[in-house]
Design a protein around this motif. Structure first.
Motif, PDB file in Angstrom:
ATOM      1  N   GLN B  44      -1.443  -1.021  -5.850  1.00  0.00           N
ATOM      2  CA  GLN B  44      -1.239  -0.507  -7.210  1.00  0.00           C
ATOM      3  C   GLN B  44      -0.885  -1.622  -8.205  1.00  0.00           C
ATOM      4  N   ARG B  73       2.235   4.510 -12.339  1.00  0.00           N
ATOM      5  CA  ARG B  73       1.888   5.896 -11.985  1.00  0.00           C
ATOM      6  C   ARG B  73       2.507   6.273 -10.655  1.00  0.00           C
ATOM      7  N   PRO B  74       3.060   7.481 -10.599  1.00  0.00           N
ATOM      8  CA  PRO B  74       3.576   7.948  -9.316  1.00  0.00           C
ATOM      9  C   PRO B  74       2.425   8.127  -8.327  1.00  0.00           C
ATOM     10  N   PRO B  75       2.648   8.028  -7.005  1.00  0.00           N
ATOM     11  CA  PRO B  75       3.945   7.820  -6.356  1.00  0.00           C
ATOM     12  C   PRO B  75       4.296   6.332  -6.121  1.00  0.00           C
ATOM     13  N   PRO B  78       1.576   4.026  -1.667  1.00  0.00           N
ATOM     14  CA  PRO B  78       0.762   5.071  -1.035  1.00  0.00           C
ATOM     15  C   PRO B  78       1.608   5.986  -0.151  1.00  0.00           C
ATOM     16  N   VAL B  79       1.469   7.289  -0.350  1.00  0.00           N
ATOM     17  CA  VAL B  79       2.223   8.276   0.430  1.00  0.00           C
ATOM     18  C   VAL B  79       1.226   9.298   0.999  1.00  0.00           C
TER      19      VAL B  79
END
Lengths: 376, 90
Positions: B44, B73-75, B78-79
């Motif tokens: 990101q 930007r959320p999250p 990486p989730v």
């Protein structure tokens, strides 16, 4: 400060403005495209890039037939890829009422020559082996629907516009529109743009731009959110659209990312680009309910953008009561896919004064009673 | 030389591609991100972001501080999608 004179000033460098500018300039008109920020900074660049023939009324279906034909030729026209791919759209009905809506739409679509069919859950499972078909009643399937990458499309249309002498005035908001022998637009940096004709294609900002001119357009922006995962090996070809009230829609991009949205109920009105706290948990649940394997897909990013809604779900594509002022807005989330064909028709209308297709459903003076387009 | 320097490792974008985009008119981090997908990969933009900011500053002859950073930007990291769901039912 400088003054620019042109035939048509286009306000908004999203897909509608940029495509219209491309076709205007191809016909020899001098155009200037103005935007408050970078190209696609409004709705176009925030959309997920889906393209579908599956609409419920002939004007939208015809427009999309033409648009997808244009999309399919853009790589050759531009000399670079726009990541166009026809992986199809698979619309999913989990109750009889939605299945009936699909059936009546399919009749209309087929009579317009669209390759679309109603699938039963077994056929759907064969098409998308990873799909959880629990509760599924039927699907509407069009293999010719697909996807493209908005920024590559904008880049190509801009290059062709500039090649024909068109100009792009970016990062330069229109501060004032004066009517005086045509129009005089006063830009933020002091530049003046003089043109006999102006196209308002400013997406969610269109209504507030028209208000000082005494025009109250029935346009209502609302927030929609989206998210994207890491790249994964391709496993999902069609866009899946789950029409349940707690449904969602997503597709895997040609480049491997899964990109997904849902339509919030109730809607979230206003020009808003903030990301909500509930979106990712809701979406993750809805998406993995449909394709459980996505449980392991890593979410990278979540953002928001605006749909510009009209009361009946159809766009506004017309001249206004003000001589020389045109409007193309209210795309209700379909601007990117409508863009290429709409741009071509809008350009012809601005130059010739008549439509090449029956667009009375998109007219400004139509009856806006809600409920025309059923495939939102 | 610049075509051998990879600036964005996630999306495999070189210094040359970034310089070309700036010379073609991109004047902000947001535009570069959208045109080239720099900073859109797994990290990101944590690796390439500061480098791209410096390239922009140098090419536009502006102080680095005046180049606006990307919207975060959320999250953020990486989730897996499954992590957002409590239990098996919502």
């Amino acid at each position: 400060m400088s003054t620019i004179t042109c035939d048509v000033a286009v306000i908004g460098a999203g897909i509608i403005g940029t495509a219209t500018a491309r076709y205007l300039s191809a016909r020899g008109a001098e155009v200037a495209v103005i935007d408050r920020s970078y190209m696609g900074s409004g709705s176009t660049g925030r959309c997920i890039g889906g393209l579908r023939h599956q609409f419920s009324t002939p004007p939208s279906i015809r427009l999309m037939k033409e648009s997808i034909r244009i999309f399919s030729g853009l790589e050759r026209e531009f000399g670079h890829s726009v990541e166009f791919h026809q992986g199809g759209y698979l619309l999913l009905a989990h109750d009889d009422a939605m299945a009936d809506t699909f059936k009546s739409n399919i009749k209309v679509q087929q009579s317009e020559g669209i390759n679309v069919s109603l699938l039963n859950p077994g056929e759907i499972q064969a098409l998308v082996p990873d799909l959880n078909t629990e509760g599924l009643v039927a699907g509407a399937w069009c293999p010719d629907d697909g996807q493209a990458f908005p920024f590559a499309v904008l880049k190509g249309f801009r290059a062709l516009t500039e090649k024909s002498g068109g100009q792009f005035l970016l990062h330069n908001p229109v501060e004032e529109i004066r009517q005086h022998n045509g129009f005089e637009l006063l830009l933020h940096d002091g530049t003046r743009v003089e043109a006999p004709k102006v196209l308002l294609s400013a997406g969610p900002w269109t209504r507030e731009m028209a208000l000082p001119l005494g025009l109250d357009l029935p346009l209502a922006p609302e927030r929609h959110e989206a998210m994207i995962t890491e790249r994964m090996p391709r496993f999902l070809d069609p866009m899946l659209v789950d029409y349940r009230s707690d449904g969602c829609y997503f597709q895997q991009m040609l480049t491997g990312q899964v990109i997904a949205c849902y339509t919030p109920v109730p809607n979230v009105p206003g020009i808003r680009e903030d990301a909500s706290i509930e979106f990712l948990p809701n979406l993750a649940w809805r998406m993995t309910r449909l394709v459980p394997a996505l449980r392991n897909a890593a979410v990278l990013r979540h953002w928001a953008g605006c749909y510009t809604m009209t009361p009946d779900g159809n766009p506004i594509l017309d001249q206004t009561p003000i001589d020389g002022l045109y409007v193309a807005s209210g795309m209700c989330g379909h601007g990117f896919m409508f863009g290429p064909a709409m741009g071509r028709h809008m350009a012809d209308f601005i130059l010739d004064g008549e439509w090449g297709m029956d667009f009375s459903e998109f007219a400004l003076d139509r009856d806006f009673s809600p409920g025309v387009e059923t495939l939102k | 030389m610049t075509d051998r320097v990879v600036i964005c490792r996630c999306e495999d974008i070189t210094e040359r591609e970034i310089l070309e985009a700036i010379r073609a008119g991109a004047s902000s981090m947001e535009e570069l991100k959208r045109v080239l997908r720099v900073g859109m990969g797994a990290c990101q933009g944590r690796t390439c972001g500061p480098l791209i900011r410096c390239l922009l500053a140098r090419e536009l002859d502006l102080p680095v501080d005046s180049i606006r950073e990307w919207t975060r930007r959320p999250p953020i990291k990486p989730v897996p999608a499954g992590t957002f769901i409590q239990g098996d039912e919502s």
